[in-house]
Every structure is written in C-alpha cells, then in structure tokens.
Design an enzyme around this catalytic site. Structure first.
Site, PDB file in Angstrom:
ATOM      1  CB  CYS A 173      13.704  16.080 -84.085  1.00  0.00           C
ATOM      2  SG  CYS A 173      14.980  17.792 -84.492  1.00  0.00           S
ATOM      3  CG  HIS A 213      11.991  21.789 -83.227  1.00  0.00           C
ATOM      4  ND1 HIS A 213      12.564  22.662 -83.935  1.00  0.00           N
ATOM      5  CD2 HIS A 213      12.457  20.636 -83.244  1.00  0.00           C
ATOM      6  CE1 HIS A 213      13.374  21.537 -83.509  1.00  0.00           C
ATOM      7  NE2 HIS A 213      13.441  20.720 -83.694  1.00  0.00           N
TER       8      HIS A 213
HETATM    9  N1  NAI Z   1      19.330  17.324 -80.566  1.00  0.00           N
HETATM   10  C1  NAI Z   1      18.212  17.376 -81.066  1.00  0.00           C
HETATM   11  O1  NAI Z   1      17.265  17.740 -81.156  1.00  0.00           O
HETATM   12  C2  NAI Z   1      18.712  16.418 -82.691  1.00  0.00           C
HETATM   13  C3  NAI Z   1      19.943  15.851 -83.703  1.00  0.00           C
HETATM   14  N2  NAI Z   1      18.874  15.156 -84.564  1.00  0.00           N
HETATM   15  C4  NAI Z   1      20.543  14.644 -84.851  1.00  0.00           C
HETATM   16  O2  NAI Z   1      21.280  13.812 -84.363  1.00  0.00           O
HETATM   17  C5  NAI Z   1      22.315  13.713 -84.728  1.00  0.00           C
HETATM   18  C6  NAI Z   1      22.735  14.100 -83.099  1.00  0.00           C
HETATM   19  O3  NAI Z   1      22.787  14.863 -82.648  1.00  0.00           O
HETATM   20  P1  NAI Z   1      22.714  15.313 -80.848  1.00  0.00           P
HETATM   21  O4  NAI Z   1      22.318  14.110 -80.494  1.00  0.00           O
HETATM   22  O5  NAI Z   1      21.862  16.708 -80.696  1.00  0.00           O
HETATM   23  O6  NAI Z   1      24.233  15.786 -80.851  1.00  0.00           O
HETATM   24  P2  NAI Z   1      25.349  16.187 -79.483  1.00  0.00           P
HETATM   25  O7  NAI Z   1      26.073  16.707 -79.924  1.00  0.00           O
HETATM   26  O8  NAI Z   1      24.785  16.465 -77.945  1.00  0.00           O
HETATM   27  O9  NAI Z   1      26.110  14.340 -80.059  1.00  0.00           O
HETATM   28  C7  NAI Z   1      26.980  14.239 -80.508  1.00  0.00           C
HETATM   29  C8  NAI Z   1      27.725  13.180 -79.191  1.00  0.00           C
HETATM   30  O10 NAI Z   1      29.298  12.598 -80.569  1.00  0.00           O
HETATM   31  C9  NAI Z   1      30.161  12.801 -79.768  1.00  0.00           C
HETATM   32  N3  NAI Z   1      31.646  13.236 -80.987  1.00  0.00           N
HETATM   33  C10 NAI Z   1      31.771  14.136 -81.601  1.00  0.00           C
HETATM   34  N4  NAI Z   1      32.742  13.626 -82.419  1.00  0.00           N
HETATM   35  C11 NAI Z   1      32.388  11.513 -82.691  1.00  0.00           C
HETATM   36  C12 NAI Z   1      33.313  11.362 -83.680  1.00  0.00           C
HETATM   37  N5  NAI Z   1      34.719  11.774 -84.072  1.00  0.00           N
HETATM   38  N6  NAI Z   1      33.291   9.920 -82.781  1.00  0.00           N
HETATM   39  C13 NAI Z   1      32.501   9.796 -82.098  1.00  0.00           C
HETATM   40  N7  NAI Z   1      31.846  10.300 -80.700  1.00  0.00           N
HETATM   41  C14 NAI Z   1      31.958  11.873 -81.233  1.00  0.00           C
HETATM   42  C15 NAI Z   1      30.141  14.716 -79.105  1.00  0.00           C
HETATM   43  O11 NAI Z   1      30.611  14.117 -78.573  1.00  0.00           O
HETATM   44  C16 NAI Z   1      28.927  13.636 -78.221  1.00  0.00           C
HETATM   45  O12 NAI Z   1      28.519  13.364 -77.262  1.00  0.00           O
HETATM   46  C17 NAI Z   1      23.003  14.218 -85.377  1.00  0.00           C
HETATM   47  O13 NAI Z   1      23.005  14.442 -86.467  1.00  0.00           O
HETATM   48  C18 NAI Z   1      21.376  15.839 -85.269  1.00  0.00           C
HETATM   49  O14 NAI Z   1      21.193  16.192 -86.675  1.00  0.00           O
HETATM   50  C19 NAI Z   1      17.986  14.667 -84.693  1.00  0.00           C
HETATM   51  C20 NAI Z   1      16.793  14.966 -84.304  1.00  0.00           C
HETATM   52  C21 NAI Z   1      17.225  15.789 -83.185  1.00  0.00           C
HETATM   53  O1  X15 Z   2      17.737  17.450 -86.768  1.00  0.00           O
HETATM   54  C1  X15 Z   2      16.950  18.559 -86.241  1.00  0.00           C
HETATM   55  O2  X15 Z   2      16.545  19.710 -86.440  1.00  0.00           O
HETATM   56  P1  X15 Z   2      16.317  19.997 -87.933  1.00  0.00           P
HETATM   57  O3  X15 Z   2      14.691  18.887 -88.629  1.00  0.00           O
HETATM   58  O4  X15 Z   2      15.449  21.583 -87.933  1.00  0.00           O
HETATM   59  O5  X15 Z   2      17.565  20.021 -88.640  1.00  0.00           O
HETATM   60  C2  X15 Z   2      17.719  18.805 -84.332  1.00  0.00           C
HETATM   61  O6  X15 Z   2      16.545  19.758 -84.217  1.00  0.00           O
HETATM   62  C3  X15 Z   2      19.027  19.412 -84.565  1.00  0.00           C
HETATM   63  O7  X15 Z   2      19.223  20.733 -85.251  1.00  0.00           O
HETATM   64  P2  X15 Z   2      20.299  21.554 -84.726  1.00  0.00           P
HETATM   65  O8  X15 Z   2      21.426  20.951 -86.359  1.00  0.00           O
HETATM   66  O9  X15 Z   2      19.398  23.133 -84.038  1.00  0.00           O
HETATM   67  O10 X15 Z   2      20.595  21.285 -83.678  1.00  0.00           O
END
Ligand code: NAI
Ligand code: X15
Length: 340
Positions: free
Chosen positions: A139, A219
C-alpha cells in the site's frame, strides 16, 4: 469473462473479491477461508462460494457454513488466482499455482522475487501483460509510485527523499500495537519502501524512512522530490488534479486529517469506507526551484484494490492499460479532482 479465485479472504482479499464482482469482464469463482469466523458468514451471506482446506472442512460443517469444495477445486476452476494470504504465505502457494498451470497475483508482503514483475498500474501496466506471476506492491509503495509516476509525466524525477508515517494496524486487528509509542520501522535506512519503488522504477535515486504511529486509519507520507526542470506549484496542482486515482483535500473543505478523510468516505457511502484514491493535502504542495514538496494520505486497506483488478486484466493478456484503468475506475466509482 476472466474467471478469478481469491485465496485469503482478509483485509485485502475481501475487497478484491467485491471489486471483481463489480467488473463487467470478470467472474468470481470463490474465496478461500481457513476458519469459520464472521468473515466466512458474511461472504456466504453475500452469495460467494467458499472453499476451505481439507483439514478445516469439518469445522465449517459444524458451524453451519456451506462450502463448495476444497482450495484445489477453486484453483482448478480459475484462470487467475489472486493470492491475498498473509506475508510470506503466498510464496508457499506458488508451487501449487504453477503446477496447476494458473496465473497468479501476489501482494506486497511477499518478496519481489516471488513474481516476474512488481506492479503499479500507472507506472508499468505494459510489463505485466501476459506474465504468469505478478506482485502488486504494498500500500505504501503503491502510494509512492502513483505519486512519482504522475509527477514524472510533468518533469523527469531525479531524486526522492521520503518520510512515511505508517498506521500501526488495520481497524479490525485487535492484537497489534503500539498504543503509546512511535517506533522507527525499521530504524535502519532506507525502509523497504524505497527498495520496492526500485523494483518498478529501477534507476531512481530514492531514500525512505518510516515510523509506525498508534493510528489505524491511514498512512501519511512526506516527500521531497527533485525534478529535472524548474516547475511551478500550478504545474504540480494541474497534473495531480487531472490524474484519476488521485484526489486533493482542500483547506476550503476543512479536511485536514486522516480522520476527516475517512469521515468523508463514510459520508460518500463508500463500501467499507474505502478510499481507492491517494489523498493529497492541497496546501502541502510547494515548489522551490526544482524541488517539489507534498504530503498525502494512503488508505492502506483499499488503495491496492484497483491495482489488483488491473493486474488481473494484464496477466490475462488485455494489453490496453489505459482502457483497463478506465473500466476499473468506472466500475468502482473511483474519482479524479477534489475529495470534496
Ligand atoms: N492490510 C493492509 O494494509 C495491506 C496488506 N497488503 C498485503 O496483502 C497481503 C494480505 O494482507 P492482509 O489482507 O492485511 O492480511 P489479513 O491477515 O487481513 O488476511 C489474510 C487472510 O488469509 C488467510 N490465511 C491465512 N493463512 C492462509 C492459508 N494458508 N491459506 C489460505 N488463506 C490463509 C487469513 O485467515 C486471512 O483471512 C499481505 O501480503 C500484505 O502485506 C498490501 C497492502 C495493504
Ligand atoms: O503493505 C503494507 O504496509 P507497508 O507498505 O508499510 O509494508 C500494509 O499496510 C501492511 O502492513 P503491515 O505488514 O504492517 O500489516
């Protein structure tokens, strides 16, 4: 129709799934869940097909949640898999996607070498066309790249120095901190964001520093950008005002903080209060000779969602990046100009 499956239904996965349902040229095969929690109930209510791991099937049955099949069934049905599993887990799935002959997108928490290309739609859509594996950058990196590739159109950027105030946790995360501290993350310089920008803009001289702050909404970035020619504040305003996926928060509208920006999203009736656009504080845009200064806010939960949608089209061979962005923007109500 491009058939898409979403593996990992958390912050990013649920938003990408909703956005896929809004596209005229995509269909959602289903989403995967690992435990029968509130998100699984909601996905079921919204009519999405749920796929689970073999080990958790019984748990879902006991919770009264109907599942369509196991994870492998979902992947088999799809043309493209969007992997939105937690940091590092996506890389473990790559072998499965690859052995089943599927194209896949990974998220910014994976290392750059998980994919053929790191992606930001306004910067390098063309590079992702027909690739098998693409990583949508994080992000914060998406915010940086959207800004830099937009300014690059006006005058070539030669140097960037940036400070990033990272939100500590997403609003739903109950176990993450800090609640009373500012933490350099990392204290070493540069933070990963500069290196990630360099996975797309390979030769750019960029240094970023980051701290984590006890807030969950957005952020904030503070940038000092050197461009190759002398520019005016009006030049910068004009390019920012006319670029889709970027909005200006004007002081006239009295929007001067991340809390007020998110309140506007609520008032606009945005799904989940999401802001897919980068929000630049208009008053912060300043110019001194070849240097441009600005501050903007990034809605971490949603800014990468339109990027995922464009990346799905790119890996499926849709070669017109501008057209893809137009379809995505229209279908998701993404705006240009002023926030208010
Ligand atoms: N949350 C944020 O602000 C942002 C996150 N990201 C990236 O997106 C990706 C996902 O992050 P989030 O959505 O925040 O994480 P999250 O923790 O909210 O969601 C991940 C999901 O995957 C599921 N999961 C866990 N292990 C699994 C498996 N083995 N198989 C299938 N599903 C599984 C979890 O239960 C959860 O529902 C990461 O790479 C993160 O760095 C990118 C931009 C912003
Ligand atoms: O991709 C993100 O942040 P980043 O660009 O600062 O690594 C998302 O906000 C997830 O960050 P987190 O790994 O702190 O949950």
């Amino acid at each position: 129709m491009i058939k898409v499956a979403v593996n990992g239904y958390g912050t990013i996965g649920k938003r990408v799934a909703s956005a896929i349902l809004a596209q005229p040229d995509m269909s959602l095969i289903g989403v995967s869940k690992t435990s029968p929690n509130y998100e699984a109930y909601q996905a079921q209510k919204m009519g999405m097909s749920l796929y689970v791991t073999k080990e958790s099937a019984k748990e879902f049955e006991e919770a009264g949640i109907k599942v369509k099949g196991v994870l492998e069934d979902m992947i088999r049905e799809a043309d493209v898999v969007v992997d939105a599993t937690p940091n590092g887990v996506g890389a473990q799935y790559k072998q499965i996607y690859s052995s089943m002959g599927k194209r896949a997108l990974f998220q910014g928490g994976e290392k750059a070498n998980v994919a053929d290309v790191s992606f930001s739609a306004l910067c390098n859509y063309d590079e992702a066309v027909d690739k098998k594996f693409v990583r949508v950058v994080s992000c914060n990196t998406t915010g940086l790249l959207r800004t830099l590739c937009t300014l690059n159109k006006m005058s070539k950027i030669t140097k960037v120095r940036g400070t990033i105030v990272r939100r500590a946790a997403d609003p739903k995360e109950v176990k993450k901190g800090p609640i009373n501290s500012l933490i350099p993350d990392p204290a070493s310089i540069p933070s990963h964001h500069a290196k990630d920008v360099n996975t797309v803009l390979k030769d750019l001289d960029i240094v970023t520093m980051a701290v984590i702050a006890p807030t969950t909404l957005m952020h904030v970035h503070m940038l000092d950008i050197t461009v190759s020619t002398s520019v005016t504040r009006e030049d910068v305003l004009s390019v920012m005002k006319s670029t889709p996926r970027i909005l200006l928060a004007s002081s006239k509208s009295k929007v001067g903080s991340t809390a007020e920006i998110v309140e506007v999203a609520r008032d606009m009736g945005r799904n989940r209060n999401d802001l897919y656009e980068l929000i630049i504080f208009e008053d912060s845009i300043s110019v001194k000779g070849n240097e441009v200064f600005l501050m903007y806010a990034v809605h971490q939960e949603s800014i990468v969602v339109p990027e995922n949608i464009d990346a799905i089209r790119a890996v499926s061979g849709f070669s017109d990046g501008r057209k893809s962005m137009e379809i995505t923007n229209t279908s998701m109500g993404i705006r240009t100009g002023y926030l208010v």
